[in-house]
Design a protein around this motif. Structure first.
Motif, mmCIF file in Angstrom:
data_model
loop_
_atom_site.group_PDB
_atom_site.id
_atom_site.type_symbol
_atom_site.label_atom_id
_atom_site.label_comp_id
_atom_site.label_asym_id
_atom_site.label_seq_id
_atom_site.Cartn_x
_atom_site.Cartn_y
_atom_site.Cartn_z
ATOM 1 N N ASP A 15 4.063 0.742 -12.590
ATOM 2 C CA ASP A 15 4.596 0.607 -11.230
ATOM 3 C C ASP A 15 3.683 1.293 -10.219
ATOM 4 N N LEU A 16 3.238 2.502 -10.560
ATOM 5 C CA LEU A 16 2.365 3.244 -9.654
ATOM 6 C C LEU A 16 1.018 2.550 -9.480
ATOM 7 N N LEU A 17 0.438 2.072 -10.562
ATOM 8 C CA LEU A 17 -0.848 1.375 -10.464
ATOM 9 C C LEU A 17 -0.738 0.093 -9.653
ATOM 10 N N THR A 18 0.357 -0.614 -9.821
ATOM 11 C CA THR A 18 0.574 -1.839 -9.041
ATOM 12 C C THR A 18 0.679 -1.501 -7.559
ATOM 13 N N GLU A 19 1.385 -0.444 -7.222
ATOM 14 C CA GLU A 19 1.535 -0.033 -5.822
ATOM 15 C C GLU A 19 0.192 0.388 -5.231
ATOM 16 N N ILE A 20 -0.602 1.135 -6.005
ATOM 17 C CA ILE A 20 -1.930 1.563 -5.537
ATOM 18 C C ILE A 20 -2.822 0.350 -5.307
ATOM 19 N N ARG A 21 -2.801 -0.620 -6.228
ATOM 20 C CA ARG A 21 -3.607 -1.840 -6.086
ATOM 21 C C ARG A 21 -3.233 -2.586 -4.805
ATOM 22 N N ASP A 22 -1.930 -2.719 -4.585
ATOM 23 C CA ASP A 22 -1.480 -3.443 -3.393
ATOM 24 C C ASP A 22 -1.907 -2.731 -2.116
ATOM 25 N N LEU A 23 -1.838 -1.401 -2.113
ATOM 26 C CA LEU A 23 -2.255 -0.638 -0.931
ATOM 27 C C LEU A 23 -3.754 -0.780 -0.688
ATOM 28 N N LEU A 24 -4.551 -0.721 -1.764
ATOM 29 C CA LEU A 24 -6.002 -0.877 -1.617
ATOM 30 C C LEU A 24 -6.366 -2.267 -1.116
ATOM 31 N N GLN A 25 -5.691 -3.280 -1.600
ATOM 32 C CA GLN A 25 -5.952 -4.645 -1.135
ATOM 33 C C GLN A 25 -5.590 -4.781 0.339
ATOM 34 N N ALA A 26 -4.517 -4.151 0.758
ATOM 35 C CA ALA A 26 -4.106 -4.231 2.162
ATOM 36 C C ALA A 26 -5.115 -3.526 3.058
#
Length: 145
Positions: free
Chosen positions: A118-129
């Motif tokens: 869950d944390l890695l998915t959230e970090i990925r989404d933030l970096l993409q944004a």
């Protein structure tokens, strides 16, 4: 050699198996009580025998064939199978189905702990944004030359 044995003993499957054996032994008492106090009296009423072991006996060449004992074993098995299915298997399958539906919807239960995924998915989404700035309305990302 001892290290391998220690890893084997402390494996989750071995502990689960030990718990299952203990529960199974306790459950045997419940099945025995049902058979002795419910099924055997019903058999006594129908077959004029004290239990299934003494019911439906056929004598052939001085050998007793005990159909009642076999029927009793089948009944015990069916009782165990029904209880295991409806107490353990069916409820766990329902929980798994519900969890699968929630996961497909992207909904996480409030009590569910946050996992590394869950944390890695959230970090990925933030970096993409952060890497792709928002496009103004009506403009395309790849303008034609």
């Amino acid at each position: 050699m001892l290290k391998g044995f220690k890893e084997f003993i402390l494996r989750g499957n071995v502990i689960d198996l030990a718990v299952a054996v203990v529960i199974g032994a306790a459950f045997t008492g419940v099945v025995t009580a049902i058979v002795n106090n419910l099924i055997n009296p019903l058999i006594s009423a129908f077959f004029k025998a004290s239990d299934l072991d003494n019911a439906m006996i056929v004598t052939l060449n001085n050998s007793d064939i005990k159909f009642g004992a076999v029927l009793g074993a089948v009944i015990n098995f069916l009782i165990v199978a029904v209880v295991v299915y409806f107490v353990f298997v069916y409820p766990l399958n329902q929980v798994k189905k519900r969890a699968e539906r929630l996961r497909k919807k992207g909904v996480v239960e409030p009590e569910a702990p946050i996992t590394e995924l869950d944390l890695l998915t959230e970090i990925r989404d933030l970096l993409q944004a952060q890497q792709s700035p928002p496009q103004p309305a009506g403009k395309h990302a790849d303008p034609l030359p």
